[in-house]
Each structure stands twice: as structure tokens, then as C-alpha cells.
Design an enzyme around this catalytic site. Structure first.
Site, PDB file in Angstrom:
ATOM      1  N   HIS A 144       8.128   1.408 -10.178  1.00  0.00           N
ATOM      2  CA  HIS A 144       6.924   1.055  -9.423  1.00  0.00           C
ATOM      3  C   HIS A 144       5.697   1.389 -10.253  1.00  0.00           C
ATOM      4  O   HIS A 144       5.589   2.462 -10.838  1.00  0.00           O
ATOM      5  CB  HIS A 144       6.867   1.766  -8.064  1.00  0.00           C
ATOM      6  CG  HIS A 144       7.130   3.245  -8.127  1.00  0.00           C
ATOM      7  ND1 HIS A 144       8.394   3.762  -8.245  1.00  0.00           N
ATOM      8  CD2 HIS A 144       6.292   4.308  -8.088  1.00  0.00           C
ATOM      9  CE1 HIS A 144       8.335   5.082  -8.260  1.00  0.00           C
ATOM     10  NE2 HIS A 144       7.060   5.444  -8.186  1.00  0.00           N
TER      11      HIS A 144
ATOM     12  N   ASN B  41       5.291   6.515 -13.484  1.00  0.00           N
ATOM     13  CA  ASN B  41       5.921   7.822 -13.610  1.00  0.00           C
ATOM     14  C   ASN B  41       7.395   7.620 -13.939  1.00  0.00           C
ATOM     15  O   ASN B  41       8.077   6.824 -13.296  1.00  0.00           O
ATOM     16  CB  ASN B  41       5.770   8.620 -12.309  1.00  0.00           C
ATOM     17  CG  ASN B  41       4.339   9.057 -12.066  1.00  0.00           C
ATOM     18  OD1 ASN B  41       3.623   9.402 -13.005  1.00  0.00           O
ATOM     19  ND2 ASN B  41       3.903   9.048 -10.820  1.00  0.00           N
TER      20      ASN B  41
ATOM     21  N   HIS C  43       1.885   2.181 -10.129  1.00  0.00           N
ATOM     22  CA  HIS C  43       0.789   2.602  -9.253  1.00  0.00           C
ATOM     23  C   HIS C  43      -0.493   1.926  -9.710  1.00  0.00           C
ATOM     24  O   HIS C  43      -0.819   1.943 -10.911  1.00  0.00           O
ATOM     25  CB  HIS C  43       0.558   4.116  -9.346  1.00  0.00           C
ATOM     26  CG  HIS C  43       1.672   4.975  -8.834  1.00  0.00           C
ATOM     27  ND1 HIS C  43       1.629   5.566  -7.586  1.00  0.00           N
ATOM     28  CD2 HIS C  43       2.829   5.381  -9.397  1.00  0.00           C
ATOM     29  CE1 HIS C  43       2.728   6.304  -7.415  1.00  0.00           C
ATOM     30  NE2 HIS C  43       3.468   6.211  -8.498  1.00  0.00           N
TER      31      HIS C  43
ATOM     32  N   ARG D  61       0.837  -1.200   0.000  1.00  0.00           N
ATOM     33  CA  ARG D  61       0.000   0.000   0.000  1.00  0.00           C
ATOM     34  C   ARG D  61       0.874   1.252   0.000  1.00  0.00           C
ATOM     35  O   ARG D  61       1.867   1.321   0.740  1.00  0.00           O
ATOM     36  CB  ARG D  61      -0.925   0.002   1.223  1.00  0.00           C
ATOM     37  CG  ARG D  61      -1.891  -1.147   1.208  1.00  0.00           C
ATOM     38  CD  ARG D  61      -3.067  -0.977   2.157  1.00  0.00           C
ATOM     39  NE  ARG D  61      -3.807  -2.230   2.190  1.00  0.00           N
ATOM     40  CZ  ARG D  61      -4.660  -2.645   1.246  1.00  0.00           C
ATOM     41  NH1 ARG D  61      -4.907  -1.874   0.197  1.00  0.00           N
ATOM     42  NH2 ARG D  61      -5.264  -3.813   1.335  1.00  0.00           N
ATOM     43  N   ASP D  62       0.480   2.221  -0.824  1.00  0.00           N
ATOM     44  CA  ASP D  62       1.193   3.493  -0.850  1.00  0.00           C
ATOM     45  C   ASP D  62       0.985   4.190   0.495  1.00  0.00           C
ATOM     46  O   ASP D  62      -0.121   4.242   1.036  1.00  0.00           O
ATOM     47  CB  ASP D  62       0.675   4.366  -1.992  1.00  0.00           C
ATOM     48  CG  ASP D  62       1.614   5.529  -2.294  1.00  0.00           C
ATOM     49  OD1 ASP D  62       2.177   5.559  -3.399  1.00  0.00           O
ATOM     50  OD2 ASP D  62       1.775   6.422  -1.421  1.00  0.00           O
TER      51      ASP D  62
ATOM     52  N   VAL E  31      10.669   8.221  -6.355  1.00  0.00           N
ATOM     53  CA  VAL E  31      11.443   7.075  -5.858  1.00  0.00           C
ATOM     54  C   VAL E  31      12.082   6.389  -7.073  1.00  0.00           C
ATOM     55  O   VAL E  31      11.372   5.893  -7.956  1.00  0.00           O
ATOM     56  CB  VAL E  31      10.558   6.069  -5.089  1.00  0.00           C
ATOM     57  CG1 VAL E  31      11.384   4.880  -4.628  1.00  0.00           C
ATOM     58  CG2 VAL E  31       9.891   6.748  -3.894  1.00  0.00           C
TER      59      VAL E  31
HETATM   60  P1  AMP Z   1       6.327   8.362  -7.665  1.00  0.00           P
HETATM   61  O1  AMP Z   1       5.982   9.781  -7.348  1.00  0.00           O
HETATM   62  O2  AMP Z   1       5.698   7.869  -8.947  1.00  0.00           O
HETATM   63  O3  AMP Z   1       7.814   8.108  -7.618  1.00  0.00           O
HETATM   64  O4  AMP Z   1       5.655   7.491  -6.540  1.00  0.00           O
HETATM   65  C1  AMP Z   1       6.313   7.133  -5.363  1.00  0.00           C
HETATM   66  C2  AMP Z   1       5.249   6.714  -4.401  1.00  0.00           C
HETATM   67  O5  AMP Z   1       5.865   6.009  -3.353  1.00  0.00           O
HETATM   68  C3  AMP Z   1       4.482   7.882  -3.767  1.00  0.00           C
HETATM   69  O6  AMP Z   1       3.102   7.734  -4.058  1.00  0.00           O
HETATM   70  C4  AMP Z   1       4.789   7.738  -2.284  1.00  0.00           C
HETATM   71  O7  AMP Z   1       3.690   8.070  -1.468  1.00  0.00           O
HETATM   72  C5  AMP Z   1       5.165   6.281  -2.177  1.00  0.00           C
HETATM   73  N1  AMP Z   1       6.071   5.938  -1.095  1.00  0.00           N
HETATM   74  C6  AMP Z   1       7.261   6.516  -0.793  1.00  0.00           C
HETATM   75  N2  AMP Z   1       7.832   5.882   0.246  1.00  0.00           N
HETATM   76  C7  AMP Z   1       6.996   4.887   0.619  1.00  0.00           C
HETATM   77  C8  AMP Z   1       7.019   3.882   1.624  1.00  0.00           C
HETATM   78  N3  AMP Z   1       8.039   3.776   2.489  1.00  0.00           N
HETATM   79  N4  AMP Z   1       5.976   3.013   1.702  1.00  0.00           N
HETATM   80  C9  AMP Z   1       4.952   3.102   0.849  1.00  0.00           C
HETATM   81  N5  AMP Z   1       4.869   4.017  -0.141  1.00  0.00           N
HETATM   82  C10 AMP Z   1       5.871   4.905  -0.250  1.00  0.00           C
END
Ligand code: AMP
Length: 114
Positions: free
Chosen positions: A100, A87, A102, A29-30, A96
């Protein structure tokens, strides 16, 4: 990569709400959900972004999509619809640097995205 947060989640070194894990892929989960259902599907092995994928990564991509679709079923959004987003890079808001996918659902999602 030893300092990558998503590598750490896949290894179990950092806690996350993991909903699926197999030999290739982890889904969790995000932490900052943007919809009632917001999961991330990642490869267990480090890949920086979709820009690094090549023809040899077809099986990995298929595995990520199959898991995402299964998660959508399990989360109850398969019938109402959901969005799968990758993304890539700064302008897309990638924060990140570990590939990943979404999975967003549970409400109508606007298009085009912001
Ligand atoms: P992006 O902006 O496409 O790189 O998405 C990165 C996603 O990772 C964001 O929606 C963050 O909320 C999520 N995120 C970052 N760190 C964590 C974590 N430790 N556990 C779960 N989700 C995370």
C-alpha cells in the site's frame, strides 16, 4: 488472499471509503489518518510488500503512482505538496501485509520521519 483485509477492501467484501478503483488499483481513505489527507493506494491483486516487486511489476507501480498523483490533485494538495510512502517490514512499521502506498498531505510533514 482470502484473509487479507486489503484484498477484502479491493473485492468490496469489507467497507472502506473508496475514492478510486480501476482494473489494477484501488484507493481509499486511511481509517486512522495521520494528516488531513491520508489515502492508501493498493494493487487489487495481492502483493505482500514492495520487497516482492520485480522488474515485471513496473506497469503496476506506474499505475499506483499515477493514481496517487491524480488523487493528490483531487484532494487539493498537488500544489502544496504531499508525501508518498511505502513501509516495508517491521522496522518501517508495516502493519498490513498487502502493498500500500500512503498519500499524505494537507499539512507540513516533518523530515526525517520518526
Ligand atoms: P502500514 O503501517 O504502512 O502497514 O499502514 C497500514 C495503514 O492501513 C495504517 O495507516 C492503518 O490505519 C490503515 N488501515 C488498516 N486497516 C484499515 C481499513 N480497514 N481501512 C482503512 N485503512 C486501514
Amino acid at each position: 488472499m482470502s484473509d487479507c483485509i486489503f484484498c477484502k477492501i479491493a473485492r468490496g467484501d469489507v467497507p472502506a471509503q473508496i475514492v478510486h478503483q480501476d482494473g489494477q488499483v484501488t484507493a481509499f481513505r486511511d481509517v486512522n489518518p495521520q494528516a488531513p489527507v491520508h489515502l492508501l493506494v493498493i494493487p487489487n491483486q495481492h502483493v505482500g510488500s514492495a520487497a516482492e516487486l520485480g522488474p515485471g511489476n513496473g506497469p503496476l507501480l506506474a499505475a499506483m503512482l499515477v493514481v496517487a498523483n491524480r488523487m493528490a490533485e483531487g484532494e487539493g494538495v498537488a500544489g502544496t505538496g504531499y508525501r508518498l510512502v511505502l513501509n516495508v517490514g517491521a522496522d518501517a512499521g508495516q502493519s498490513v501485509p498487502h502493498l500500500h502506498l500512503h498519500l499524505l498531505g494537507g499539512r507540513p510533514l516533518a523530515w526525517p520521519p520518526g
